[in-house]
Design a protein around this motif. Structure first.
Motif, PDB file in Angstrom:
ATOM      1  N   UNK A   4       0.837  -1.188   0.000  1.00  0.00           N
ATOM      2  CA  UNK A   4       0.000   0.000   0.000  1.00  0.00           C
ATOM      3  C   UNK A   4       0.875   1.242   0.000  1.00  0.00           C
ATOM      4  N   UNK A   5       0.260   2.340  -0.438  1.00  0.00           N
ATOM      5  CA  UNK A   5       0.930   3.634  -0.448  1.00  0.00           C
ATOM      6  C   UNK A   5       0.052   4.591   0.346  1.00  0.00           C
ATOM      7  N   UNK A  10      -3.955   8.976   3.724  1.00  0.00           N
ATOM      8  CA  UNK A  10      -4.919   7.903   3.453  1.00  0.00           C
ATOM      9  C   UNK A  10      -4.217   6.726   2.789  1.00  0.00           C
ATOM     10  N   UNK A  11      -4.455   5.499   3.290  1.00  0.00           N
ATOM     11  CA  UNK A  11      -3.818   4.325   2.690  1.00  0.00           C
ATOM     12  C   UNK A  11      -4.576   3.844   1.450  1.00  0.00           C
ATOM     13  N   UNK A  41       9.826   7.298  -7.756  1.00  0.00           N
ATOM     14  CA  UNK A  41      10.807   8.298  -7.323  1.00  0.00           C
ATOM     15  C   UNK A  41      10.237   9.226  -6.256  1.00  0.00           C
ATOM     16  N   UNK A  42       8.908   9.365  -6.197  1.00  0.00           N
ATOM     17  CA  UNK A  42       8.266  10.236  -5.217  1.00  0.00           C
ATOM     18  C   UNK A  42       7.884   9.508  -3.927  1.00  0.00           C
ATOM     19  N   UNK A  43       8.190   8.220  -3.834  1.00  0.00           N
ATOM     20  CA  UNK A  43       7.813   7.425  -2.659  1.00  0.00           C
ATOM     21  C   UNK A  43       8.969   7.309  -1.670  1.00  0.00           C
ATOM     22  N   UNK A  44       8.605   7.296  -0.399  1.00  0.00           N
ATOM     23  CA  UNK A  44       9.570   7.113   0.682  1.00  0.00           C
ATOM     24  C   UNK A  44       9.077   5.944   1.523  1.00  0.00           C
ATOM     25  N   UNK A  51       4.792   2.624   1.964  1.00  0.00           N
ATOM     26  CA  UNK A  51       5.345   3.694   1.141  1.00  0.00           C
ATOM     27  C   UNK A  51       4.525   4.948   1.371  1.00  0.00           C
ATOM     28  N   UNK A  52       5.182   6.093   1.377  1.00  0.00           N
ATOM     29  CA  UNK A  52       4.518   7.380   1.569  1.00  0.00           C
ATOM     30  C   UNK A  52       4.809   8.254   0.357  1.00  0.00           C
ATOM     31  N   UNK A  53       3.772   8.958  -0.128  1.00  0.00           N
ATOM     32  CA  UNK A  53       3.931   9.841  -1.274  1.00  0.00           C
ATOM     33  C   UNK A  53       3.040  11.062  -1.121  1.00  0.00           C
ATOM     34  N   UNK A  54       3.535  12.207  -1.538  1.00  0.00           N
ATOM     35  CA  UNK A  54       2.739  13.431  -1.544  1.00  0.00           C
ATOM     36  C   UNK A  54       2.408  13.863  -2.967  1.00  0.00           C
ATOM     37  N   UNK A  55       3.199  13.415  -3.928  1.00  0.00           N
ATOM     38  CA  UNK A  55       2.996  13.761  -5.342  1.00  0.00           C
ATOM     39  C   UNK A  55       2.254  12.631  -6.033  1.00  0.00           C
ATOM     40  N   UNK A  56       1.201  12.966  -6.791  1.00  0.00           N
ATOM     41  CA  UNK A  56       0.438  11.946  -7.524  1.00  0.00           C
ATOM     42  C   UNK A  56      -0.339  12.599  -8.645  1.00  0.00           C
ATOM     43  N   UNK A  57      -0.817  11.769  -9.576  1.00  0.00           N
ATOM     44  CA  UNK A  57      -1.707  12.210 -10.643  1.00  0.00           C
ATOM     45  C   UNK A  57      -3.023  11.474 -10.454  1.00  0.00           C
ATOM     46  N   UNK A  58      -4.120  12.119 -10.796  1.00  0.00           N
ATOM     47  CA  UNK A  58      -5.444  11.503 -10.692  1.00  0.00           C
ATOM     48  C   UNK A  58      -5.936  11.211 -12.096  1.00  0.00           C
TER      49      UNK A  58
END
Length: 62
Positions: A4-5, A10-11, A41-44, A51-58
């Motif tokens: 999960x990210x 939100x998971x 590349x945007x996941x930590x 995994x944590x991400x703040x950047x995404x596309x919808x």
């Protein structure tokens, strides 16, 4: 690693993994499918294995 990210707190389960990113899926209140595209590349990786991400596309389905 959990499958999960966490996006903005939100998971989301990983539906598909691609070479450079992940596709996450959710449903809007009206039942419409919404896909989130997250770049690897945007996941930590967090200490909890998620995994944590703040950047995404919808990408909304029609």
């Amino acid at each position: 690693m959990n499958r999960r990210v966490i996006v903005q707190g939100s998971p989301f389960p990983i539906q598909y993994e691609h070479e450079n990113g992940y596709e996450l899926m959710d449903f809007a209140p009206d039942g419409e499918e919404v896909r989130y595209i997250v770049s690897k590349a945007d996941c930590v990786l967090g200490q909890d294995g998620s995994l944590y991400a703040d950047e995404f596309e919808v990408e909304a389905s029609c």
